[in-house]
Design a protein around this motif. Structure first.
Motif, PDB file in Angstrom:
ATOM      1  N   ILE A  47     -30.019  23.076 -22.503  1.00 58.02           N
ATOM      2  CA  ILE A  47     -30.401  22.799 -21.116  1.00 58.02           C
ATOM      3  C   ILE A  47     -30.452  24.112 -20.363  1.00 58.02           C
ATOM      4  O   ILE A  47     -29.588  24.968 -20.537  1.00 58.02           O
ATOM      5  N   GLU A  48     -31.443  24.280 -19.546  1.00 55.87           N
ATOM      6  CA  GLU A  48     -31.527  25.461 -18.680  1.00 55.87           C
ATOM      7  C   GLU A  48     -31.517  25.013 -17.228  1.00 55.87           C
ATOM      8  O   GLU A  48     -32.173  24.025 -16.864  1.00 55.87           O
ATOM      9  N   PHE A  49     -30.770  25.764 -16.424  1.00 60.69           N
ATOM     10  CA  PHE A  49     -30.665  25.457 -14.996  1.00 60.69           C
ATOM     11  C   PHE A  49     -30.747  26.774 -14.228  1.00 60.69           C
ATOM     12  O   PHE A  49     -30.156  27.779 -14.638  1.00 60.69           O
ATOM     13  N   GLN A  50     -31.461  26.777 -13.126  1.00 63.62           N
ATOM     14  CA  GLN A  50     -31.612  27.982 -12.316  1.00 63.62           C
ATOM     15  C   GLN A  50     -31.523  27.617 -10.835  1.00 63.62           C
ATOM     16  O   GLN A  50     -32.041  26.583 -10.409  1.00 63.62           O
ATOM     17  N   ALA A  66     -31.138  25.266  -1.064  1.00 57.20           N
ATOM     18  CA  ALA A  66     -31.749  26.311  -1.878  1.00 57.20           C
ATOM     19  C   ALA A  66     -32.503  25.642  -3.024  1.00 57.20           C
ATOM     20  O   ALA A  66     -32.025  24.649  -3.592  1.00 57.20           O
ATOM     21  N   PRO A  67     -33.658  26.132  -3.390  1.00 60.56           N
ATOM     22  CA  PRO A  67     -34.405  25.521  -4.488  1.00 60.56           C
ATOM     23  C   PRO A  67     -33.744  25.790  -5.831  1.00 60.56           C
ATOM     24  O   PRO A  67     -33.163  26.850  -6.065  1.00 60.56           O
ATOM     25  N   ALA A  68     -33.809  24.818  -6.685  1.00 62.35           N
ATOM     26  CA  ALA A  68     -33.266  24.939  -8.037  1.00 62.35           C
ATOM     27  C   ALA A  68     -34.206  24.222  -8.997  1.00 62.35           C
ATOM     28  O   ALA A  68     -35.126  23.507  -8.576  1.00 62.35           O
ATOM     29  N   ARG A  69     -33.983  24.381 -10.276  1.00 50.29           N
ATOM     30  CA  ARG A  69     -34.774  23.649 -11.264  1.00 50.29           C
ATOM     31  C   ARG A  69     -34.008  23.570 -12.569  1.00 50.29           C
ATOM     32  O   ARG A  69     -33.127  24.378 -12.855  1.00 50.29           O
ATOM     33  N   ILE A  70     -34.372  22.573 -13.349  1.00 48.60           N
ATOM     34  CA  ILE A  70     -33.676  22.298 -14.599  1.00 48.60           C
ATOM     35  C   ILE A  70     -34.691  21.830 -15.629  1.00 48.60           C
ATOM     36  O   ILE A  70     -35.725  21.233 -15.287  1.00 48.60           O
ATOM     37  N   ARG A  71     -34.405  22.060 -16.889  1.00 50.21           N
ATOM     38  CA  ARG A  71     -35.274  21.563 -17.957  1.00 50.21           C
ATOM     39  C   ARG A  71     -34.471  21.489 -19.247  1.00 50.21           C
ATOM     40  O   ARG A  71     -33.393  22.081 -19.386  1.00 50.21           O
ATOM     41  N   GLN A  72     -34.994  20.748 -20.196  1.00 50.31           N
ATOM     42  CA  GLN A  72     -34.508  20.845 -21.567  1.00 50.31           C
ATOM     43  C   GLN A  72     -35.504  21.709 -22.336  1.00 50.31           C
ATOM     44  O   GLN A  72     -36.718  21.589 -22.187  1.00 50.31           O
ATOM     45  N   VAL A  73     -34.972  22.611 -23.121  1.00 53.57           N
ATOM     46  CA  VAL A  73     -35.831  23.503 -23.896  1.00 53.57           C
ATOM     47  C   VAL A  73     -36.545  22.672 -24.964  1.00 53.57           C
ATOM     48  O   VAL A  73     -35.908  21.904 -25.684  1.00 53.57           O
ATOM     49  N   PRO A  74     -37.871  22.753 -25.048  1.00 53.91           N
ATOM     50  CA  PRO A  74     -38.599  21.920 -26.028  1.00 53.91           C
ATOM     51  C   PRO A  74     -38.194  22.258 -27.461  1.00 53.91           C
ATOM     52  O   PRO A  74     -37.992  23.417 -27.802  1.00 53.91           O
ATOM     53  N   LEU A 126     -35.717  14.714 -17.667  1.00 54.69           N
ATOM     54  CA  LEU A 126     -36.221  16.003 -18.112  1.00 54.69           C
ATOM     55  C   LEU A 126     -37.267  15.776 -19.199  1.00 54.69           C
ATOM     56  O   LEU A 126     -36.954  15.227 -20.261  1.00 54.69           O
ATOM     57  N   PRO A 127     -38.523  16.156 -18.952  1.00 55.90           N
ATOM     58  CA  PRO A 127     -39.590  15.899 -19.922  1.00 55.90           C
ATOM     59  C   PRO A 127     -39.324  16.593 -21.257  1.00 55.90           C
ATOM     60  O   PRO A 127     -38.746  17.675 -21.314  1.00 55.90           O
ATOM     61  N   LYS A 128     -39.799  15.950 -22.297  1.00 60.06           N
ATOM     62  CA  LYS A 128     -39.573  16.475 -23.644  1.00 60.06           C
ATOM     63  C   LYS A 128     -40.338  17.760 -23.907  1.00 60.06           C
ATOM     64  O   LYS A 128     -39.975  18.537 -24.798  1.00 60.06           O
ATOM     65  N   ASP A 129     -41.399  18.001 -23.113  1.00 59.61           N
ATOM     66  CA  ASP A 129     -42.196  19.207 -23.340  1.00 59.61           C
ATOM     67  C   ASP A 129     -41.583  20.456 -22.705  1.00 59.61           C
ATOM     68  O   ASP A 129     -42.156  21.540 -22.759  1.00 59.61           O
ATOM     69  N   GLY A 130     -40.428  20.297 -22.074  1.00 60.79           N
ATOM     70  CA  GLY A 130     -39.746  21.456 -21.504  1.00 60.79           C
ATOM     71  C   GLY A 130     -40.187  21.812 -20.106  1.00 60.79           C
ATOM     72  O   GLY A 130     -39.810  22.882 -19.592  1.00 60.79           O
ATOM     73  N   SER A 131     -40.964  20.944 -19.458  1.00 60.94           N
ATOM     74  CA  SER A 131     -41.391  21.221 -18.090  1.00 60.94           C
ATOM     75  C   SER A 131     -40.173  21.282 -17.170  1.00 60.94           C
ATOM     76  O   SER A 131     -39.208  20.534 -17.337  1.00 60.94           O
ATOM     77  N   TRP A 132     -40.264  22.150 -16.206  1.00 59.30           N
ATOM     78  CA  TRP A 132     -39.186  22.274 -15.223  1.00 59.30           C
ATOM     79  C   TRP A 132     -39.213  21.088 -14.263  1.00 59.30           C
ATOM     80  O   TRP A 132     -40.278  20.633 -13.857  1.00 59.30           O
ATOM     81  N   VAL A 133     -38.048  20.624 -13.876  1.00 57.13           N
ATOM     82  CA  VAL A 133     -37.896  19.593 -12.850  1.00 57.13           C
ATOM     83  C   VAL A 133     -37.238  20.246 -11.636  1.00 57.13           C
ATOM     84  O   VAL A 133     -36.159  20.842 -11.746  1.00 57.13           O
TER      85      VAL A 133
END
Length: 816
Positions: A47-50, A66-74, A126-133
């Motif tokens: 998982i990546e979070f920023q 503050a803006p943030a985003r998260i994704r699962q690495v494909p 969190l989309p399987k393709d790794g797109s940021w949410v």
């Protein structure tokens, strides 16, 4: 069409403004430091979070979103994943506190203008393709952090109670009441202050900026003069908001966890504590040295080679504080910006400056005293809370957010004289004016109130307000700020950026209540124009009533004393004759005379000087130096010394050279000469007291002579002589630490000697640390290594300050 903002739109906007700040599109590998925190099973989820960007250096939150985003690495075989974001498990509430010490974060998918994130959990797919949410995060009011990155965001699989698959550390960095700081927070703040002074050599620049902003009025006509650009006008709060933020960001370069604490002046406990800003004795002396715990980084505080002095007043009398200084409740009664700003500037601001000590009593050099920072942060907090209560957050100044709402027009009536409240606010005090020094503007304007400091004095101190190091905070680029730019510090309004600070008792936005119609401004107009806000040409009715009370000899003395404290909204030419008349009254009491001098002092410090009135004040203070009452003489001494009056210096030197002159006690004369800046020129008049007189006189002489290089051998000899009294040897330690050379050997000898008194060894260790921090770079590497080797032989368990000295030595010598 919805007004809600989505993170993706906001990030896109930021990317256009700040090309270097956009989120990295490529895979970000978790740092080794972060990886060590989490088990392999957690990292396997990838998982990546920023927050804001991929750089963890910008992960500092306030109550603003503050803006943030998260994704699962494909990865092969991945499926869409439902996750829930939460805070970490609640920590226990420590004894004596209302909340846990760690920060908490709130979440939101989208936010409407003027709102912030408020959800305690947030479910995302969190989309399987790794797109940021995309999402928003903010500090969850009132859960501020007390340590760097102690606000932990947890990512759970499937539900809030599901397996934890990721952690992310951030900080809710908030300006707090100094009473609520943990020991570590307080130490971090004090350490950053001293490092900025001693190691980074940046502190004196801020003192000089404050001095230049306000010193023009002290120039003698017809010499070139300029108005007070930071005080005595509606820009007082705005200028200091920008000034505090600029200083705070310098401290955050040293320690990113630091935020400026604030001081509620009317409440106990006081900042005047040996573990914070220094305690002082309560005595009949004119000046005293504050005392610091040996472990306090502020111990041996000195600016430009001069030691710190304060007034020997009682600081911890709750009844006195409540009686004399306005509280939030009193200030928040004011519904117009003009009245709120002017009331706050008069009380508590002006009065407490005058009450603290000689550096603070002179507004030009007041930041020399480190108490200036929690002191002024307290006023910014009061403005912020007043804004929140009354919805006064509009950058165009409307809704009593600011006045006057125009730009300076030098052709308006009254702009050719310095008198305040005469129909013309000085340049820099109008909503649309850029503020000095961040506008780089120097030199004369069309009229006197349009002048700024000349170029020759301004060199090295002017320049744009630096671009924020965190993307998305104000300013996005180097800026020339106006008062209008700093009204909405939290970025509540559209197109306004968060300034990156907030207060522990001021939530985001505005108070949720029905907005009631504002009362008509008193004696001012709020629609803009030269008579709006602080430049009302009409007399403040409260000040006028006070003036009448001062002049009425039939009033009870307590009423006249109280009235003298409330005259600052009036011009110098009105206040000075009234206070001088009180001072000259036949049979007037000591208390009334002291109050009259306080009123004159306040006019000297914060009045837009009428030069004739200014000279009349100086003459009256000179006369008061020989008053029948000691307290009156001492009050005049304090004011004239704070303002470095040449005639006072001559009088003090004459007093020290004439044993028959009993105008002042010898200690007061020595301290007065030190404060007034006459030590080096007249060192011989002080030096003879090193070896004669009682120990208090000798100690005063030794500390006062800190900036005099010729006196240093004699001071070192006093320290080396173990037959001398502890009081005198302690003074020698303080003097060597405050002086301008790296006097390491005499201090090191005391530290090394196990036969020395324990408290003197600890003082010497702290002084050695301060000396190395400030001037160790002038020593050679061989000498530094020799010092380090000697320090390592000493049992540091009995000398906590020794660790600081050793760290400073190692850092300078390059030893790891």
């Amino acid at each position: 069409m919805s007004n809600a903002r989505t993170p993706s739109k906001l990030m896109a906007c930021w990317s256009l403004m700040l090309p270097g700040a956009r989120f990295a599109p490529n895979l970000i590998v978790v740092s080794l430091a972060l990886a060590a925190t989490f088990p392999t099973s957690v990292l396997a989820q990838q998982i990546e979070f920023q927050i804001r960007s991929a750089d963890p250096a910008d992960d500092y939150l306030t109550w603003a979103p503050a803006p943030a985003r998260i994704r699962q690495v494909p990865q092969s075989g991945a499926a869409d994943k439902t996750v829930v974001l939460t805070n970490d498990a609640e920590q226990p509430v420590p004894a004596g506190r209302k909340l846990p010490l760690d920060g908490n974060v709130a979440f939101a998918k989208t936010i409407a203008p003027g709102t912030t994130a408020t959800e305690q959990t947030l479910q995302l797919v969190l989309p399987k393709d790794g797109s940021w949410v995309d999402l928003f995060v903010a500090g969850s009011f009132p859960r501020a952090s007390s340590a760097d990155k102690d606000a932990i965001i947890e990512v759970h699989d499937g539900s809030a109670t599901g397996p934890q698959i990721y952690k992310y550390a951030t900080m809710v960095r908030i300006r707090k009441d100094h009473r609520d700081l943990t020991d570590k927070e307080r130490s971090n703040f004090l350490t950053a202050l001293t490092r900025f002074l001693r190691e980074h050599k940046g502190y004196e620049r801020f003192v000089r900026i404050h001095e230049l902003a306000s010193m023009g009025k002290y120039q003698n006509a017809p010499a070139y003069i300029w108005p007070d650009l930071a005080h005595r006008g509606p820009g007082f709060l705005a200028w200091h908001r920008a000034y505090l933020l600029s200083f705070e960001r310098e401290l955050q370069k040293i320690d990113p966890s630091v935020a400026l604490p604030y001081w509620k002046i009317e409440q106990l406990p006081s900042v005047f504590d040996e573990n914070f800003m220094g305690a002082n004795a309560v005595s009949t002396a004119a000046f005293v040295e504050p005392t610091f715990a040996a472990s306090n980084p502020l111990a041996h505080w000195a600016v430009n080679g001069g030691a710190l002095y304060r007034f020997p007043f009682q600081r911890n009398d709750q009844q006195y504080l409540e009686k004399h200084f306005f509280s939030d409740d009193r200030l928040f009664q004011e519904v117009t910006y003009a009245k709120f700003s002017r009331t706050l500037e008069g009380n508590p601001h002006n009065l407490v400056h005058n009450w603290t000590g000689p550096w603070m009593q002179n507004c030009m050099i007041s930041p020399s005293d480190p108490v200036f920072w929690p002191f002024h942060t307290g006023f910014d907090r009061q403005w912020a809370k007043w804004q929140w209560i009354g919805h006064h957050v509009l950058p165009d100044g409307s809704g009593e957010s600011y006045a006057p709402n125009d730009a300076f027009d030098g052709t308006a009536a009254g702009c050719d004289v310095l008198t305040p409240f005469n129909g013309c606010d000085a340049i820099g005090h109008h909503l649309k004016d850029t503020m000095w020094p961040w506008n780089s503007a120097v030199g004369p304007g069309g009229t006197l109130k349009g002048n700024r400091p000349p170029a020759d004095l301004s060199q090295g101190y002017i320049g744009p307000f630096p671009k924020a190091s965190i993307a998305g905070l104000w300013p996005a680029q180097p800026a020339n700020p106006t008062p209008g730019d700093v009204i909405d510090y939290a970025g509540i309004n559209a197109q306004r950026l968060d300034m990156g600070f907030a207060y522990d008792d001021v939530p985001f936005g505005t108070k949720p209540q029905q907005v009631v119609a504002m009362a008509a401004p008193e004696n001012s107009t709020s629609s803009g124009g030269q008579t709006g806000g602080g430049a009302s040409a009409q007399v403040d009715p409260e000040a006028a009533a006070a003036l009448a009370a001062v002049n009425d000899h039939n009033r009870p003395e307590t009423e006249r004393v109280a009235a003298l404290r409330t005259l600052t909204p009036l011009p110098d030419s009105t206040v000075a004759p009234a206070a001088i008349a009180v001072l000259n009254e036949t049979g007037r009491s000591e208390q009334l005379g002291v109050a009259a001098i306080e009123a004159l002092s306040l006019q000297m410090m914060f009045g837009q000087s009428d030069h004739q009135a200014h000279h009349a004040i100086i003459d009256a203070l000179h006369a008061a130096l020989t008053d029948k009452d000691l307290a009156v003489r001492q009050s005049a001494l304090r004011v004239l010394a704070s303002h470095r009056d040449p005639a006072l210096i001559d009088k003090l030197v004459a007093s020290l050279n004439d044993p028959a002159d009993k105008t002042f006690a010898t200690v007061d004369a020595i301290h007065g000469l030190a404060v007034a800046g006459g030590v080096v020129k007249y060192a011989s008049s002080i030096r003879k007291h090193i070896a004669t007189g009682d120990n208090d006189v000798r100690a005063a002489a030794i500390v006062a002579l800190a900036p005099d290089a010729a006196s240093r051998p004699e001071i070192e000899a006093v320290l080396a002589d173990r037959n001398q009294s502890e009081v005198v040897r302690s003074a020698a330690i303080r003097s060597l630490a405050a002086g301008n050379s790296a006097a390491t050997d005499p201090l090191l000898n005391v530290v090394k000697n196990a036969q020395e008194q324990q408290n003197l060894r600890e003082q010497a260790a702290g002084a050695l640390a301060a000396t190395l921090e400030a001037r160790g770079a002038t020593l050679g590497k061989v000498q530094l290594n020799d010092i380090a080797n000697e320090l390592r032989k000493v049992d540091s368990t009995k000398l906590p300050a020794l660790d600081r000295a050793l760290k400073a030595t190692d850092a300078l010598s390059g030893t790891k």
